[in-house]
Write a protein that holds these residues in place. Structure first.
Motif, PDB file in Angstrom:
ATOM      1  N   SER A 468       0.819  -1.211   0.000  1.00  0.00           N
ATOM      2  CA  SER A 468       0.000   0.000   0.000  1.00  0.00           C
ATOM      3  C   SER A 468       0.852   1.260   0.000  1.00  0.00           C
ATOM      4  CB  SER A 468      -0.930  -0.001   1.214  1.00  0.00           C
ATOM      5  OG  SER A 468      -1.745  -1.146   1.218  1.00  0.00           O
ATOM      6  N   THR A 470       0.588   5.820   0.493  1.00  0.00           N
ATOM      7  CA  THR A 470      -0.175   6.924   1.081  1.00  0.00           C
ATOM      8  C   THR A 470      -1.018   7.601   0.009  1.00  0.00           C
ATOM      9  OG1 THR A 470       1.600   8.502   0.683  1.00  0.00           O
ATOM     10  CG2 THR A 470       1.647   7.300   2.773  1.00  0.00           C
ATOM     11  N   GLN A 471      -1.813   8.588   0.440  1.00  0.00           N
ATOM     12  CA  GLN A 471      -2.655   9.304  -0.512  1.00  0.00           C
ATOM     13  C   GLN A 471      -1.831   9.995  -1.599  1.00  0.00           C
ATOM     14  OE1 GLN A 471      -6.324   9.639  -0.408  1.00  0.00           O
ATOM     15  NE2 GLN A 471      -5.888   7.767   0.730  1.00  0.00           N
ATOM     16  N   ILE A 476       4.249   2.695   2.133  1.00  0.00           N
ATOM     17  CA  ILE A 476       4.099   2.701   3.588  1.00  0.00           C
ATOM     18  C   ILE A 476       5.152   1.784   4.199  1.00  0.00           C
ATOM     19  CG2 ILE A 476       2.568   2.203   5.531  1.00  0.00           C
ATOM     20  CD1 ILE A 476       0.215   2.851   3.707  1.00  0.00           C
ATOM     21  N   TYR A 482       3.566  10.601   8.470  1.00  0.00           N
ATOM     22  CA  TYR A 482       2.121  10.847   8.508  1.00  0.00           C
ATOM     23  C   TYR A 482       1.844  12.067   9.382  1.00  0.00           C
ATOM     24  CZ  TYR A 482       0.056   6.718   6.237  1.00  0.00           C
ATOM     25  OH  TYR A 482      -0.375   5.780   5.332  1.00  0.00           O
ATOM     26  N   GLY A 492      -9.610  10.573   1.594  1.00  0.00           N
ATOM     27  CA  GLY A 492      -9.827   9.451   0.688  1.00  0.00           C
ATOM     28  C   GLY A 492     -10.921   8.497   1.128  1.00  0.00           C
ATOM     29  N   GLN A 527      -5.910   7.079   9.173  1.00  0.00           N
ATOM     30  CA  GLN A 527      -5.572   7.418   7.785  1.00  0.00           C
ATOM     31  C   GLN A 527      -4.920   6.232   7.079  1.00  0.00           C
ATOM     32  OE1 GLN A 527      -6.164  10.445   5.943  1.00  0.00           O
ATOM     33  NE2 GLN A 527      -5.725   8.850   4.426  1.00  0.00           N
ATOM     34  N   MET A 528      -4.067   5.513   7.783  1.00  0.00           N
ATOM     35  CA  MET A 528      -3.417   4.359   7.177  1.00  0.00           C
ATOM     36  C   MET A 528      -4.447   3.299   6.780  1.00  0.00           C
ATOM     37  SD  MET A 528      -0.381   1.856   8.599  1.00  0.00           S
ATOM     38  CE  MET A 528       0.489   3.219   9.383  1.00  0.00           C
ATOM     39  N   ASP A 531      -5.761   4.335   3.546  1.00  0.00           N
ATOM     40  CA  ASP A 531      -4.758   4.166   2.498  1.00  0.00           C
ATOM     41  C   ASP A 531      -4.657   2.705   2.060  1.00  0.00           C
ATOM     42  OD1 ASP A 531      -4.308   6.851   2.810  1.00  0.00           O
ATOM     43  OD2 ASP A 531      -2.424   6.631   3.917  1.00  0.00           O
TER      44      ASP A 531
END
Length: 856
Positions: A468, A470-471, A476, A482, A492, A527-528, A531
Motif C-alpha cells: 500500500s 499513502t494518498q 508505507i 504521517y 480518501g 488514515q493508514m 490508504d
C-alpha cells in the motif's frame, strides 16, 4: 325354398373348419342371407364384395385369417412377435418395469417396517441417567479436574406452568399434540442437509428427542436413528402425549450441567420452575437448541443471537394462540443470573473445563449433549508450570493491589490472559479469572471487550502485505511520514467525515509510522486504514487469526482503533502468527481425547503462510520499538528480546498488552465489570491509579509471566526479513530541513521529530536542530549520544537528570541545558542516550519511566 336347407345353412358355420377355404363357396347373397349375417358391409348385394373379403390373397383377408388362427395352407399360424424397441427407446424402462419396480419397493418397505417394528423393543432407560464425569489432564498427564456429577431433578408435568410448556413447544415442536411420533419429511430434509454439508440437523419431533435422551444416546449413526424411529412409533402408541412431554422436559440438557427444566430454572434464575415468568420460560426454551450458544452470562457476546431466538419463541407462542399480543409486547429479555461453578471446579480448573468444552463443540469434535453425558478422558495442551506462573504474575502484579474496602471500583477489576507456542499453535497457559466459583465467565475466551490499539499492528501488516501507499503515492514503511494532528479528518474516505481523537488530544504533527506506533497515534492509523483499504485490513486480521465473525469487526477507518471485541485467546493467536513469521496455525487446546480406551480422532493441525514473512517481520521490527522506547517499556523486565503493543478500550473499560518473544506469544487484559449487573465499567481510580493503561499492569503481568515461562531457556533473538526500504528513512524536504533522517537534524526548522539517532550530527552544538530545533519528539532514539562537544552524552545526561518542563529543544538541544523535557522528569538519568527521551516521551506521557497517559 324349404325350411330344411335353411336350417342346415344356419348350422353350417358351426361345423365349418376354422380356416378359410380356397374353394368358391356360396355367398350369403346366393342363400338369401343378408350382408349383416354374413359379415359383409352390404345387405344382400352382389357377391363381389363378399368374395373379395374372403379371398386369402388380399392383405385384409390374410390379416383376418391370421387373427383367427388360420393359415392359407391349412396349418396353424405362429403368433406375430412384438417389434423390438430400437434407438433411444431402449434406454428407458417400460411401464411394466416401472410398475413392477414400484410395487417391489413398496413391498420391501412394508416388509422392512413390519420387521423393524417387531424386532425393535422399547429398551430400559440408558446409562445417561447416571452420567459419568469427564477427566481433564495437563499435557504431562496430571489431573486438572473432573467436571462433577449430573444436576437433575424430575418434576411432574402439572408443576410445569402451561406457559413454560407452550414456550418449549413453540421452540421445538409446535405441532406436537396433533402430529405423529415421527416426521419423515423433516428427517429426509435433515439427512439431505447433513449429506450436502449444511450441518448436522436432527429433524426430530419431541418424541424422537425424548427417545434419544432417555433410551438411546447422542451419537449420530444410522443404527441409532433407525432405533429411534421405531421406538418413537411404539412409544407414541403406548403412552400419552403428556407423558412424553413430561419425560422430555425432565431429560433435556439446558447447559450449566443442568438436566431437566427444574434444574435449569435453578441454574439460570435461582427459582423453581413453577415460579418462572413467560419471558424466563421462553429463555429456557431457547437454550434447548444450543445451550452454549445462547448462555449470555457465560458468553456475553451471544446476547444478539440469544435475543433473536428468544423473540422467535415468543412470536411462535402468539402465532399458536398461546400468548396474547399485549403480553408479548410487554415481554423484556430476562437476563439470567451469573452461573456458579461446582465446588470441584474452583480456581482455574473450571475455566479450563469450560474452555475445553467450547473448543470441542466449536470444532465439532463432540457435540454438547454427548460431551455432557461424560466418560471422556481429555489431555489438554496446557502446561502446569506455566499455568502456575500466569496465576502468580496476575496475583502479584494486579490482585495484590486490590483493596475493595478502600476503593469500591476495585470490586470490578478482572484479568484474563493466554499464551501460545507460535511454532505449534498449542495453548500452553491460560488465566480465566480469580476463581471459577466466584467469577464464572472465562476472561480469556469472552468476546465482549474492545481490543483497542492492540489492533493497530494488523493495519500496518496489511499495508506491507498489500504494498500500500499513502494518498500522495509514498510506500508505507516504518519510516513513512504521517500527519499526527489531533482530530485530523481522514482523506480518501467516501463514507463521511471521520476525525478521530488522539489520546489526551495530543497533536503530534508529522511523525513516522514507527513513532506513531510507539505513541499509538489514532489519527495516523485511521488514515493508514483508508490508504490500505479497510476491507483489506479486515482480511489481514482474519488471516492472522481474528475470527471473521468477531463483533464490531467492520471495514471502516475506525477498524484501526480496535472497536472489535475479539477475545484474549483470539488476539494471542493473531500475535502468534506475527511471531511465527506470518505462518498461521489455528490454536489447539486438546492434545488427546479418549473414551473407554478408544481414542477420538482430532482435527489435523493446520499451518499456512497467511501473510508474507516480510509483512509479519516488518511489523515485528516496529513492535520492538514499542517495547524499547514506546508505551510498552515495562515489558523489558522479561529480560528477553520482545515485541508488543498496548491498547485501551473506549472509556477505559479494559487495558491490554499483546506481545511476543520468538518462542512465546502472550496477551494480558485487565477489565472492569460490575459483579452484580455484569456491566462494563471504567477503571478510573482502580488499584490506586488515576488510570489503567496497557503499558502498566498488563505489561507488568506479561513481563513476569514471560520471564518465568522461559526461565532456563537460552535467549533467542528475532530473525527478521524486512520489506524493501523498511530501514531507509524518507528523504527530507529541502525547504524545511530534516524530517526524521538519522544524523541530519539541521535546517531552518528541525521538524517535529528532531534528534534522529545522532542528534546534533558531527558539529556539536553548532548544528543541533537548527535555529529552532526541538519540535515535538526531540531526543529521537539516542538523543545526543554523538552530538559533539557540547551536545553529546554529557549534555544528554544533564538534560535527563536535571531539566524538565514541556518546551524541548533550544539552541543547544541535548547540551548543558538539553531542553526542559529531553528525557523528561522521569525519562531516566540519560535523557540523551536513553531511548525513552523525547518531548512527550518522559514524565507523565508515553514512553517515559511510568508508562504515561497517552497509551492509545
Amino acid at each position: 325354398m324349404s325350411d330344411e336347407p335353411q336350417q342346415q345353412g344356419k348350422q353350417g358355420p358351426v361345423r365349418r373348419p376354422r380356416w378359410a377355404s380356397r374353394e368358391p363357396q356360396d355367398t350369403p347373397a346366393e342363400t338369401g342371407e343378408t350382408g349383416e349375417n354374413a359379415g359383409t358391409t352390404g345387405t344382400g348385394g352382389t357377391a363381389e364384395p363378399a368374395e373379395a373379403t374372403a379371398t386369402a390373397e388380399t392383405p385384409v383377408a390374410a390379416g383376418a385369417a391370421g387373427a383367427a388362427g388360420a393359415a392359407p395352407d391349412g396349418k396353424k399360424s405362429k403368433k406375430p412377435k412384438r417389434p423390438k424397441r430400437k434407438g433411444w427407446r431402449r434406454i428407458f424402462p417400460t411401464w411394466r418395469m416401472v410398475l413392477g419396480g414400484f410395487i417391489l419397493i413398496i413391498l420391501l418397505c412394508v416388509g422392512g417396517f413390519m420387521a423393524g417394528y417387531m424386532l425393535v423393543d422399547i429398551p430400559p432407560a440408558n446409562s445417561a441417567a447416571t452420567k459419568q464425569s469427564n477427566v481433564y489432564l495437563y499435557a504431562d498427564g496430571t489431573q486438572i479436574a473432573r467436571d462433577g456429577e449430573v444436576n437433575r431433578e424430575k418434576v411432574p408435568l402439572k408443576e410445569v406452568p402451561l406457559h413454560v410448556q407452550h414456550a418449549v413447544l413453540a421452540a421445538e415442536d409446535r405441532d406436537f399434540y396433533g402430529e405423529s411420533a415421527v416426521d419423515p419429511k423433516a428427517m429426509i430434509r435433515a439427512a439431505w442437509n447433513t449429506v450436502t454439508g449444511k450441518g448436522k440437523q436432527s429433524g426430530s419431533t419431541i418424541t424422537q428427542q425424548y427417545v434419544k435422551n432417555y433410551y438411546l444416546g447422542q451419537e449420530q449413526t444410522v443404527t441409532r436413528k433407525v432405533k429411534e424411529f421405531f421406538i418413537s412409533i411404539k412409544l407414541d402408541r403406548e403412552v400419552s402425549k403428556d407423558d412424553i412431554l413430561e419425560g422430555y422436559l425432565n431429560t433435556s440438557y439446558f447447559g450449566r450441567n443442568a438436566y431437566g427444566v427444574q434444574a435449569a430454572a435453578q441454574a439460570y434464575y435461582g427459582k423453581n420452575v413453577k415460579d418462572l415468568s413467560v419471558s424466563q420460560g421462553a429463555y429456557l426454551a431457547t437454550l434447548l437448541n444450543s445451550p452454549n450458544a445462547y448462555d449470555v452470562a457465560t458468553h456475553p457476546e451471544n446476547k444478539p443471537r440469544a435475543a433473536g431466538r428468544w423473540n422467535y419463541v415468543l412470536d411462535g407462542m402468539v402465532t399458536e394462540g398461546w400468548l396474547s399480543k399485549s403480553d408479548r409486547a410487554k415481554a423484556e429479555f430476562p437476563k439470567p443470573d451469573e452461573a456458579k461453578g461446582a465446588a470441584g471446579l474452583s480456581g482455574q480448573r473450571g475455566y479450563v473445563v469450560k474452555a475445553v468444552e467450547d473448543y470441542l463443540t466449536a470444532n465439532k469434535i463432540i457435540d454438547e449433549e454427548t460431551l455432557a453425558k461424560g466418560g471422556y478422558r481429555i489431555t489438554t495442551t496446557l502446561q502446569k508450570d506455566r499455568m502456575d506462573a500466569f496465576k502468580e504474575a496476575v496475583d502479584k502484579q494486579v490482585m495484590s493491589k486490590v483493596d475493595k474496602g478502600a476503593r469500591k471500583v476495585d470490586r470490578n477489576v478482572r484479568a484474563g490472559g493466554a499464551s501460545i507456542d507460535p511454532a505449534t499453535g498449542k495453548v500452553v497457559a491460560m488465566y480465566g479469572g480469580i476463581d471459577y466459583t466466584k467469577q464464572y465467565v472465562n476472561n480469556a475466551t469472552r468476546r465482549d471487550y474492545q481490543v483497542g490499539s492492540t489492533f493497530k499492528p494488523f493495519v500496518f501488516t496489511s499495508a506491507v502485505e498489500n504494498g500500500s501507499v499513502t494518498q500522495d503515492g509514498r510506500p508505507i514503511t516504518p519510516n513513512t511520514m504521517y500527519d499526527g494532528t489531533n482530530k485530523r479528518p481522514v482523506q480518501g474516505w467516501s463514507g463521511g467525515t471521520y476525525a478521530p481523537e488522539n489520546e489526551d488530544h495530543v497533536d503530534y504533527g508529522d511523525v513516522t509510522v514507527r513513532t506513531a506506533t510507539d505513541k499509538s497515534v489514532n489519527s495516523v492509523y485511521a488514515q493508514m486504514a483508508v490508504d490500505v483499504g479497510s476491507d483489506k485490513v479486515k482480511d489481514t486480521a482474519v488471516a492472522l487469526g481474528v475470527p471473521e465473525n468477531t463483533p464490531d469487526l467492520t471495514a471502516s477507518p475506525s477498524i484501526a482503533l480496535g472497536p472489535s471485541t475479539a477475545s484474549v485467546l483470539d488476539m494471542t493467536e493473531a500475535y502468534a502468527t506475527l511471531a511465527n513469521h506470518g505462518k498461521h496455525g489455528t490454536y489447539t487446546l486438546v492434545e488427546k481425547i479418549s473414551k473407554d480406551g478408544s481414542e477420538i480422532e482430532l482435527p489435523e493441525p493446520r499451518t499456512a503462510q497467511t501473510v508474507t514473512r516480510e509483512a509479519a517481520d516488518t511489523t515485528t521490527s516496529v513492535l520492538q520499538s514499542v517495547v524499547q522506547g514506546g508505551t510498552g517499556t515495562a515489558a523489558q523486565n522479561a529480560g528477553r528480546p520482545a515485541a508488543g503493543k498496548t491498547g485501551t478500550a473506549e472509556n477505559d473499560t479494559a487495558a491490554w498488552f499483546a506481545g511476543y518473544t520468538p518462542e512465546l506469544a502472550t496477551v494480558v487484559a485487565v477489565m472492569g465489570q460490575d459483579p452484580e449487573t455484569g456491566a462494563h465499567t471504567p477503571l478510573y481510580g482502580a488499584l490506586g491509579e488515576t488510570r489503567i493503561n496497557g503499558g502498566a499492569y498488563p505489561a507488568r503481568v506479561w513481563a513476569q509471566f514471560t520471564k518465568a515461562a522461559l526461565e532456563g531457556k537460552p535467549v533467542k533473538e528475532f530473525d527478521l526479513e524486512l520489506e524493501q526500504g523498511a530501514d531507509v528513512p524518507e528523504v527530507p524536504d529541502a525547504t524545511t530541513g530534516g524530517t526524521d533522517e538519522p544524523g541530519t537534524d539541521g535546517g531552518t526548522d528541525g521538524g517535529p521529530d528532531t534528534g534522529g539517532t545522532t542528534d546534533g550530527g558531527t558539529t556539536g552544538d553548532q548544528d543541533t536542530g537548527g535555529t529552532t530545533t526541538g519540535g515535538q519528539d526531540t531526543g529521537g532514539q539516542t538523543g545526543g549520544q554523538t552530538g559533539g562537544p557540547n551536545g553529546g552524552q554529557t549534555g544528554g545526561q544533564t538534560g535527563g537528570q536535571e531539566t524538565g518542563g514541556q518546551n524541548t529543544g533550544g539552541p543547544t538541544d541535548g547540551g548543558a541545558d538539553g531542553g526542559p523535557t529531553d528525557g523528561g522528569a522521569q525519562g531516566g538519568p540519560t535523557g540523551g542516550t536513553d531511548p525513552a527521551g523525547g518531548a512527550v516521551d518522559g514524565g507523565m506521557d508515553d514512553g517515559g519511566g511510568i508508562g504515561g497517559l497517552t497509551d492509545g
